[in-house]
Scaffold this motif. Structure first.
Motif, mmCIF file in Angstrom:
data_model
loop_
_atom_site.group_PDB
_atom_site.id
_atom_site.type_symbol
_atom_site.label_atom_id
_atom_site.label_comp_id
_atom_site.label_asym_id
_atom_site.label_seq_id
_atom_site.Cartn_x
_atom_site.Cartn_y
_atom_site.Cartn_z
ATOM 1 N N ARG A 180 36.440 9.907 -49.635
ATOM 2 C CA ARG A 180 36.232 9.948 -48.182
ATOM 3 C C ARG A 180 36.936 11.199 -47.658
ATOM 4 O O ARG A 180 38.033 11.156 -47.119
ATOM 5 C CB ARG A 180 36.762 8.676 -47.542
ATOM 6 C CG ARG A 180 36.037 7.427 -48.087
ATOM 7 C CD ARG A 180 36.669 6.124 -47.630
ATOM 8 N NE ARG A 180 36.530 5.945 -46.197
ATOM 9 C CZ ARG A 180 37.547 5.782 -45.357
ATOM 10 N NH1 ARG A 180 38.779 5.776 -45.809
ATOM 11 N NH2 ARG A 180 37.332 5.632 -44.072
ATOM 12 N N ALA A 181 36.241 12.309 -47.813
ATOM 13 C CA ALA A 181 36.870 13.617 -47.583
ATOM 14 C C ALA A 181 37.235 13.821 -46.122
ATOM 15 O O ALA A 181 36.500 13.412 -45.215
ATOM 16 C CB ALA A 181 35.939 14.729 -48.047
ATOM 17 N N GLU A 182 38.380 14.485 -45.927
ATOM 18 C CA GLU A 182 38.828 14.797 -44.560
ATOM 19 C C GLU A 182 38.571 16.245 -44.183
ATOM 20 O O GLU A 182 38.639 16.619 -43.012
ATOM 21 C CB GLU A 182 40.339 14.509 -44.452
ATOM 22 C CG GLU A 182 40.684 13.043 -44.616
ATOM 23 C CD GLU A 182 42.172 12.834 -44.853
ATOM 24 O OE1 GLU A 182 42.737 11.917 -44.235
ATOM 25 O OE2 GLU A 182 42.766 13.606 -45.646
ATOM 26 N N ASP A 183 38.337 17.081 -45.186
ATOM 27 C CA ASP A 183 38.069 18.490 -44.894
ATOM 28 C C ASP A 183 37.348 19.130 -46.082
ATOM 29 O O ASP A 183 37.198 18.501 -47.144
ATOM 30 C CB ASP A 183 39.369 19.244 -44.568
ATOM 31 C CG ASP A 183 40.395 19.149 -45.680
ATOM 32 O OD1 ASP A 183 40.011 19.203 -46.868
ATOM 33 O OD2 ASP A 183 41.594 18.992 -45.359
ATOM 34 N N ALA A 184 36.936 20.372 -45.883
ATOM 35 C CA ALA A 184 36.155 21.057 -46.919
ATOM 36 C C ALA A 184 36.956 21.227 -48.201
ATOM 37 O O ALA A 184 36.404 21.159 -49.305
ATOM 38 C CB ALA A 184 35.689 22.418 -46.399
ATOM 39 N N GLY A 185 38.263 21.434 -48.054
ATOM 40 C CA GLY A 185 39.106 21.609 -49.231
ATOM 41 C C GLY A 185 39.071 20.380 -50.135
ATOM 42 O O GLY A 185 39.031 20.493 -51.361
ATOM 43 N N GLN A 186 39.066 19.196 -49.522
ATOM 44 C CA GLN A 186 39.001 17.970 -50.323
ATOM 45 C C GLN A 186 37.637 17.821 -50.996
ATOM 46 O O GLN A 186 37.539 17.310 -52.118
ATOM 47 C CB GLN A 186 39.317 16.757 -49.450
ATOM 48 C CG GLN A 186 40.765 16.771 -48.941
ATOM 49 C CD GLN A 186 41.101 15.572 -48.068
ATOM 50 O OE1 GLN A 186 40.257 14.723 -47.810
ATOM 51 N NE2 GLN A 186 42.342 15.512 -47.611
ATOM 52 N N VAL A 187 36.585 18.260 -50.302
ATOM 53 C CA VAL A 187 35.254 18.245 -50.931
ATOM 54 C C VAL A 187 35.264 19.170 -52.147
ATOM 55 O O VAL A 187 34.764 18.812 -53.226
ATOM 56 C CB VAL A 187 34.163 18.685 -49.922
ATOM 57 C CG1 VAL A 187 32.807 18.806 -50.626
ATOM 58 C CG2 VAL A 187 34.073 17.708 -48.754
ATOM 59 N N GLN A 188 35.879 20.349 -51.987
ATOM 60 C CA GLN A 188 35.956 21.281 -53.126
ATOM 61 C C GLN A 188 36.715 20.652 -54.295
ATOM 62 O O GLN A 188 36.298 20.773 -55.451
ATOM 63 C CB GLN A 188 36.657 22.575 -52.695
ATOM 64 C CG GLN A 188 35.829 23.443 -51.758
ATOM 65 C CD GLN A 188 36.564 24.729 -51.420
ATOM 66 O OE1 GLN A 188 37.405 24.742 -50.521
ATOM 67 N NE2 GLN A 188 36.258 25.793 -52.139
ATOM 68 N N THR A 189 37.829 20.003 -53.989
ATOM 69 C CA THR A 189 38.618 19.364 -55.042
ATOM 70 C C THR A 189 37.771 18.330 -55.797
ATOM 71 O O THR A 189 37.761 18.289 -57.035
ATOM 72 C CB THR A 189 39.855 18.671 -54.424
ATOM 73 O OG1 THR A 189 40.654 19.664 -53.780
ATOM 74 C CG2 THR A 189 40.677 17.956 -55.483
#
Lengths: 452, 452
Positions: free
Chosen positions: B44-53
């Motif tokens: 449940r991503a909070e930002d683009a960086g978490q999506v990248q991770t």
């Protein structure tokens, strides 16, 4: 040197041209790129099958292909490359209108104006209108995702393309889209080809959406003391309405146009805006009043007319900006854009660059879209003049990029701006471009050296 | 089984969900695809960086990723796959309006209605309006190139997307486009992602073009004896004008809606048309008169209102078509389209298929675009009912293809229609889709099993 004889033999007489004199006119587009090469041959295709034959032959021999419409491009996208095959679509000019579906089915060599005329016979309209619409081809429009004057309200070429037949790099002919208005089946490959500048395939048929005939237009001509004031008025107008035309000409352009075809434009103005509304009746009056007020707010003298013929004269003056400037020297043609609120800053930056490098940079602009055409005038016989012009050319692109803008709003990257593309896109997006290109044209034979 | 612990550890607490009960709601979209799998985890991503991770982790382990917005899709495009990582964008809901540039900058989990509301505060409008606009996400709208009711005049999602941030299959974040209106620098990759159904990348930010607030609307409701007559009226209307809405409901849908939320619609009509004009003042009256005349020409009883609240009630009735039908049984949701003049033939074909297979197929349609939603009602507890429904589902798609139409106008192929895609596109275009997919996602981890 590859022997062209088998290609000549496999196509009807007259299709393949190899005489140097006859090929000369296929070497250049309107950017007159002096580094344009000499093709091995020109294929003047009569149908998609002949395009396939030419592409298959080129693929087999690993020979580059430069697709070409009417040759009116402004960024060297159809400049010939030494030893390439030019595939000219100029003979494929059929246009059919399906009035019930409200689409035009056009061959790529048909002029934009041919489509407009055919549509008008059925009370329909094809909006995109590059200034060159009378002599530019629909295939070229698709290749560059061409814009124009009415795009501020009506959008650009891609907004009207419903279907494409495309010959791919291996000679396969694919049909994408069709006469249906909405279609999301599969990846949006149709859109991928619009604006791909002949680097992914050669378009052999276009299905274009048409709309009901445009309503009556009123025209406004506003004369400003400075370019900045005109640009500020553009921002003010766009904040409250969407005119059907919103064009800017600076003083140098106005004077060039007056020298070329005198029509009594205000030679002393810092800049003119030419705007139109095609809204129905009372709404049109309201839009014209709002635009008049926004211009007056920047100290402009404003002239308004509801007479279509009189209005068209001003629009023609705007359209003649490019040929008028051509007479003043050699030109480096810019097509930079920025978000609309930053248009004043972009125009300031261009003026500063002109002064810094001691070059003349007359500007015309599809101002309502933030898309400008600064045209750098230089003396091709003076190496220092050319050097300064080329510096200015690069700096104008950098200025647009710095403002969150683009190096090309509608002309395409072609060969003229290829070196600047990485500065705008950055390495990751460049790599993404390259991956798509390599997937569709692994040999790299389609329009080599252009666009990316 | 891959150990998820390192991903859990690399993201803030609560971002990665692995409890089966908590994951259950992330398995389905509104198509309630019973073959949906069970994910390994939900991010449940909070930002683009978490999506990248998450994407980098999945790429490293060769694990499939199903991106997910609000889960309101209708073709199983976000149905989970066994052992996959669901990347949910539901927590990324920020919307910012730049009124000067007339754009919205939205995170993908923002609802379409959030964008509309934020824009309205600045007297601006984001037109695309899927029936589900109050509960569907902008990211999902981009993934499917969503349409809606006003698209007959104002176009679909792709016409409004100026910029996208996209996390690619290797975790790279690219920024495409921006706040400039016109930009043709490089391949049109921006457009390639709109409608790619999460198979090429995960959108983490969207820049959307806004337009001035819509004008006042008048509404027409016309009651026809037969669906054919209503469809013929649609063709007649589209021949002379471009209304801001032109929707069709057949008798079964009208009755389902009346059962669900009674509002006095004509239960005996073969079909209703609900049409609107938002043209200024006098032009609106003229458009309404033209539509009234076209409907009367097909024997319709016509009701017209200039009262916006009254008009909105009819539009809400149309929008409630899907929830109303959901109460009548299990549904197979169609989204087929055809060129507008062939809409009557498509509707005839659907009626014939319903009769042949003994199934009920209520139809609602964005009729002005030739885009129909035949919804096949069946009894999920009766295997023969389901068998007949699935046959009808396939035959409806074939009928659309035979008319030069599409299997999906706006919902996307998802998993529900993947088997039918080759019939529409043919082997060469399928191969072209595959080449682009393989170039951008060589491991095939992005939304595996969806779209192509």
């Amino acid at each position: 040197m590859t022997n062209i004889d088998d290609l000549v033999a496999s196509l009807p007489e007259g299709v393949v041209v190899t005489e140097p004199d006859a090929m000369e006119k296929y070497r250049f587009d309107w950017s007159r790129d002096q580094s344009a090469g000499t093709p091995l041959a020109v294929v003047r295709a009569e149908d998609a099958g002949q395009v396939q034959t030419a592409v298959r032959w080129a693929a087999e021999h690993g020979i580059g292909i430069v697709p070409r419409g009417a040759g009116s491009g402004l960024s060297g996208g159809s400049s010939a490359v030494d030893g390439c095959l030019v595939v000219s679509l100029e003979r494929m000019r059929a246009v059919q209108i399906d009035p019930a579906s409200q689409v035009a089915v056009a061959e790529p060599g048909a002029f934009n104006a041919d489509v407009k005329r055919a549509a008008a016979e059925h009370d329909l309209w094809y909006p995109p209108d590059p200034s060159s619409f009378e002599i530019c081809s629909i295939g070229g429009n698709v290749a560059t995702n061409a814009g124009g004057l009415c795009c501020v309200k009506y959008g650009v070429t891609t907004d009207y393309v419903l279907g494409l037949d495309v010959v791919l790099a291996d000679g396969t002919l694919v049909e994408l889209g069709g006469k249906r208005i909405k279609d999301v089946a599969g990846l949006p490959l149709l859109k991928l080809f619009v604006g791909s500048e002949g680097t992914l395939g050669i378009v052999t048929r276009v299905i274009l959406r048409l709309v009901p005939r445009q309503g009556a237009r009123s025209t406004l001509v506003a004369s400003f003391a400075t370019v900045r004031q005109a640009a500020d008025a553009v921002v003010a107008i766009r904040a409250v309405l969407r005119p059907s035309m919103l064009e800017l000409m600076d003083r140098a352009t106005v004077n060039a146009v007056e020298d070329y075809k005198p029509m009594g434009l205000d030679r002393t103005a810092g800049a003119l805006l030419i705007a139109q509304s095609d809204a129905p009746a009372a709404a049109r009056s309201a839009e014209m009043a709002a635009m008049e007020s926004a211009c007056a707010g920047q100290g402009a003298e404003v002239f308004v007319t509801d007479d279509p013929d009189e209005g068209e004269l001003f629009v023609q003056a705007r359209r003649s900006g490019f040929p008028a400037l051509e007479r003043r020297g050699s030109l480096l043609l810019e097509d930079v854009g920025a978000p609309v609120p930053l248009l004043p800053d972009l125009l300031d930056a261009i003026a500063e660059i002109a002064e810094r490098h001691g070059v003349e940079i007359p500007v015309v602009a599809h101002a309502g879209d933030g898309n400008t055409h600064p045209n750098i005038v230089y003396d091709a016989t003076d190496p220092d003049s050319e050097r300064r012009a080329r510096l200015a050319f690069d700096h104008v692109m950098s200025a647009a990029i710095a403002l969150g803008g683009t190096i090309t709003g509608e002309h395409g990257v072609g060969r003229a701006k290829r070196a600047a593309l990485p500065e705008q896109l950055g390495p990751d997006v460049m790599a993404l471009n390259r991956r798509v290109k390599d997937a569709l044209d692994p040999q790299g034979i389609l329009n080599p050296g252009a666009a990316l």
